[in-house]
Design a protein around this motif. Structure first.
Motif, PDB file in Angstrom:
ATOM      1  N   VAL A  59     -16.451   0.854  -4.600  1.00  0.00           N
ATOM      2  CA  VAL A  59     -15.344  -0.082  -4.751  1.00  0.00           C
ATOM      3  C   VAL A  59     -15.869  -1.467  -4.378  1.00  0.00           C
ATOM      4  O   VAL A  59     -16.374  -1.655  -3.272  1.00  0.00           O
ATOM      5  N   LEU A  60     -15.777  -2.399  -5.303  1.00  0.00           N
ATOM      6  CA  LEU A  60     -16.258  -3.767  -5.052  1.00  0.00           C
ATOM      7  C   LEU A  60     -15.049  -4.687  -4.934  1.00  0.00           C
ATOM      8  O   LEU A  60     -14.211  -4.729  -5.830  1.00  0.00           O
ATOM      9  N   THR A  61     -14.952  -5.416  -3.828  1.00  0.00           N
ATOM     10  CA  THR A  61     -13.776  -6.257  -3.686  1.00  0.00           C
ATOM     11  C   THR A  61     -14.013  -7.432  -2.741  1.00  0.00           C
ATOM     12  O   THR A  61     -15.046  -7.530  -2.085  1.00  0.00           O
ATOM     13  N   GLY A  62     -13.046  -8.330  -2.689  1.00  0.00           N
ATOM     14  CA  GLY A  62     -13.157  -9.537  -1.876  1.00  0.00           C
ATOM     15  C   GLY A  62     -12.858  -9.275  -0.410  1.00  0.00           C
ATOM     16  O   GLY A  62     -12.553  -8.148   0.003  1.00  0.00           O
ATOM     17  N   ASN A  63     -12.915 -10.329   0.353  1.00  0.00           N
ATOM     18  CA  ASN A  63     -12.820 -10.237   1.805  1.00  0.00           C
ATOM     19  C   ASN A  63     -11.471  -9.681   2.274  1.00  0.00           C
ATOM     20  O   ASN A  63     -11.413  -8.722   3.040  1.00  0.00           O
ATOM     21  N   LEU A  64     -10.387 -10.242   1.792  1.00  0.00           N
ATOM     22  CA  LEU A  64      -9.060  -9.830   2.269  1.00  0.00           C
ATOM     23  C   LEU A  64      -8.686  -8.426   1.776  1.00  0.00           C
ATOM     24  O   LEU A  64      -8.272  -7.566   2.554  1.00  0.00           O
ATOM     25  N   PHE A  65      -8.858  -8.209   0.473  1.00  0.00           N
ATOM     26  CA  PHE A  65      -8.499  -6.888  -0.062  1.00  0.00           C
ATOM     27  C   PHE A  65      -9.378  -5.802   0.569  1.00  0.00           C
ATOM     28  O   PHE A  65      -8.922  -4.693   0.864  1.00  0.00           O
ATOM     29  N   GLY A  66     -10.647  -6.129   0.783  1.00  0.00           N
ATOM     30  CA  GLY A  66     -11.577  -5.164   1.375  1.00  0.00           C
ATOM     31  C   GLY A  66     -11.214  -4.834   2.810  1.00  0.00           C
ATOM     32  O   GLY A  66     -11.389  -3.702   3.275  1.00  0.00           O
ATOM     33  N   ASP A  67     -10.726  -5.819   3.529  1.00  0.00           N
ATOM     34  CA  ASP A  67     -10.287  -5.583   4.913  1.00  0.00           C
ATOM     35  C   ASP A  67      -9.186  -4.534   4.929  1.00  0.00           C
ATOM     36  O   ASP A  67      -9.222  -3.566   5.700  1.00  0.00           O
ATOM     37  N   ILE A  68      -8.216  -4.713   4.059  1.00  0.00           N
ATOM     38  CA  ILE A  68      -7.047  -3.832   4.039  1.00  0.00           C
ATOM     39  C   ILE A  68      -7.413  -2.448   3.501  1.00  0.00           C
ATOM     40  O   ILE A  68      -7.097  -1.421   4.113  1.00  0.00           O
ATOM     41  N   LEU A  69      -8.098  -2.420   2.357  1.00  0.00           N
ATOM     42  CA  LEU A  69      -8.401  -1.121   1.745  1.00  0.00           C
ATOM     43  C   LEU A  69      -9.332  -0.274   2.616  1.00  0.00           C
ATOM     44  O   LEU A  69      -9.240   0.952   2.612  1.00  0.00           O
ATOM     45  N   SER A  70     -10.219  -0.932   3.387  1.00  0.00           N
ATOM     46  CA  SER A  70     -11.132  -0.111   4.201  1.00  0.00           C
ATOM     47  C   SER A  70     -10.414   0.525   5.383  1.00  0.00           C
ATOM     48  O   SER A  70     -10.752   1.640   5.782  1.00  0.00           O
ATOM     49  N   ASP A  71      -9.412  -0.133   5.948  1.00  0.00           N
ATOM     50  CA  ASP A  71      -8.610   0.536   6.983  1.00  0.00           C
ATOM     51  C   ASP A  71      -7.854   1.708   6.368  1.00  0.00           C
ATOM     52  O   ASP A  71      -7.761   2.792   6.947  1.00  0.00           O
ATOM     53  N   GLN A  72      -7.332   1.487   5.186  1.00  0.00           N
ATOM     54  CA  GLN A  72      -6.599   2.567   4.516  1.00  0.00           C
ATOM     55  C   GLN A  72      -7.534   3.749   4.229  1.00  0.00           C
ATOM     56  O   GLN A  72      -7.175   4.907   4.478  1.00  0.00           O
TER      57      GLN A  72
END
Ligand code: IPM
Ligand code: MG
Length: 352
Positions: free
Chosen positions: A234-247
């Protein structure tokens, strides 16, 4: 081989201590570990969350083992003095723009996932999160509008070169795995995301073997719990990556199990310079009680050995010992067990 150890706040020192014990137990020879304060601890001792001495120790190392930062005592400080600025500062100052967050369910631990075991069992992904740009580092502030309404703002932006360099990391990561890349954005609403998508499509031409898919972040959040086994990279930006990785961590079972590597382009004598940290925070509510699960930090140490010190075999030994410890039922409170920090560390050491 030089490791900078930055334990930080809350449970950071406890979990880092266990990871250091694990590295020492491997007997890899010439490893020098230098400890330095960061976060609220550094603010309280030196008046700054990232003292210049700490930054220098980090810069001169081959790899940084980082615990966690965050301290409720510091929440009302001016933003530039808050503990979180230490990790944001290290990422930015050392150009560590690529954050790799692997999420994989350990065999036998499917039941600990917040998802049904048959759904969780298929999880084996890496989230590649950009770390140096996005809304995190844009212009921000408070202002008052003409009619006296207070307003907060944070500008979101990505430059073409920032997207290009993280896209290459994403595609290269996919090449080393199942060759599937899902780029997550919000191009239906945000111009930042439209540029992101355009650049990812351009970079994709250099990686014809990789199957590229684009997904809006809201849909990605849904797919992550519906069918997480479908993701490879999964490749993503800083904010979305922060949220999705906790999920993603709860899909695996616990935030206490997920490690991460933050890499840049600089090469050291043994590998790529990087910073390694558990994805969890400082958990002030359980700090100092010996309750925290050190697994994520121990796994971060394994990533450090692999990526920054060229010690792939030692990394595999640690990962195998962690997997064995878990399947033997030595579980922290986050996984419904009652093993404490030291006990878990001891259990991993015994299996090493
Ligand atoms: C993380 C953390 C950090 C972030 C905080 C502590 C600044 O949540 O590494 O995911 O938002 O990047
Ligand atoms: Mg986070």
């Amino acid at each position: 081989m030089k490791i900078a150890v930055l334990p930080g706040d809350g449970i950071g020192p406890e979990v880092t201590h266990e990871a250091v014990r694990v590295i020492e137990a491997l007997g890899l020879g010439d490893i020098e570990m230098k400890h330095a304060p960061v976060g609220g601890a550094a603010y309280k001792a030196y008046g700054h969350p990232l003292p210049s001495e700490t930054l220098e120790i980090a810069r001169l190392s081959d790899g940084i083992l980082f615990g966690a930062v965050g301290d409720p005592d510091c929440d009302s400080l001016e933003r530039h003095l808050r503990p979180e600025q230490a990790i944001l500062g290290l990422r930015k100052e050392l150009t560590l723009f690529a954050n790799l967050r692997p999420a994989k369910v350990f065999g036998g631990l499917e039941n600990f996932s917040a998802l049904r075991p048959e759904v969780a069992g298929a999880i084996d992904m890496v989230i590649v999160r950009e770390l140096n740009g996005d809304v995190y580092f844009g212009e921000k502030g408070f202002r008052t509008t003409a009619n006296g309404d207070r307003e907060g703002y944070d500008i979101m932006s990505y430059s073409e070169s920032e997207v290009r360099r993280i896209a290459h990391i994403g595609f290269r990561t996919a090449m080393g795995r199942a060759k599937r890349l899902c780029s997550v954005d919000k191009a239906n609403v945000l111009e930042t995301s439209q540029l992101w998508r355009d650049v990812v499509i351009e970079v994709a031409k250099e990686y014809p073997e990789v199957t590229l898919e684009h997904m809006y972040v809201d849909n990605a959040a849904m797919q992550l719990v519906r069918a997480p086994g479908k993701f490879d990279v999964v490749l993503t930006g800083n904010l979305f990556g922060d949220i999705l990785s906790d999920q993603a961590s709860m899909c695996v079972g616990s935030i206490g199990l997920l490690a991460s590597a933050s890499l840049g382009e600089r090469q050291t004598a043994h590998g790529t310079f990087g910073l390694y940290e558990p994805i969890h925070g400082s958990a002030p509510d359980i700090a100092g009680q010996g309750l925290a699960n050190p697994m994520a930090t121990i796994l971060s140490a394994a990533m450090l050995l692999r990526h920054s010190l060229g010690q792939a075999q030692a990394a595999e030994r640690i990962e195998a010992a962690v997997a064995e410890t878990l399947s033997d039922g030595v579980l922290g409170r986050d996984l419904g067990g009652n093993a404490g920090t030291t006990e878990i560390g001891d259990a991993v050491l015994a299996r090493l």
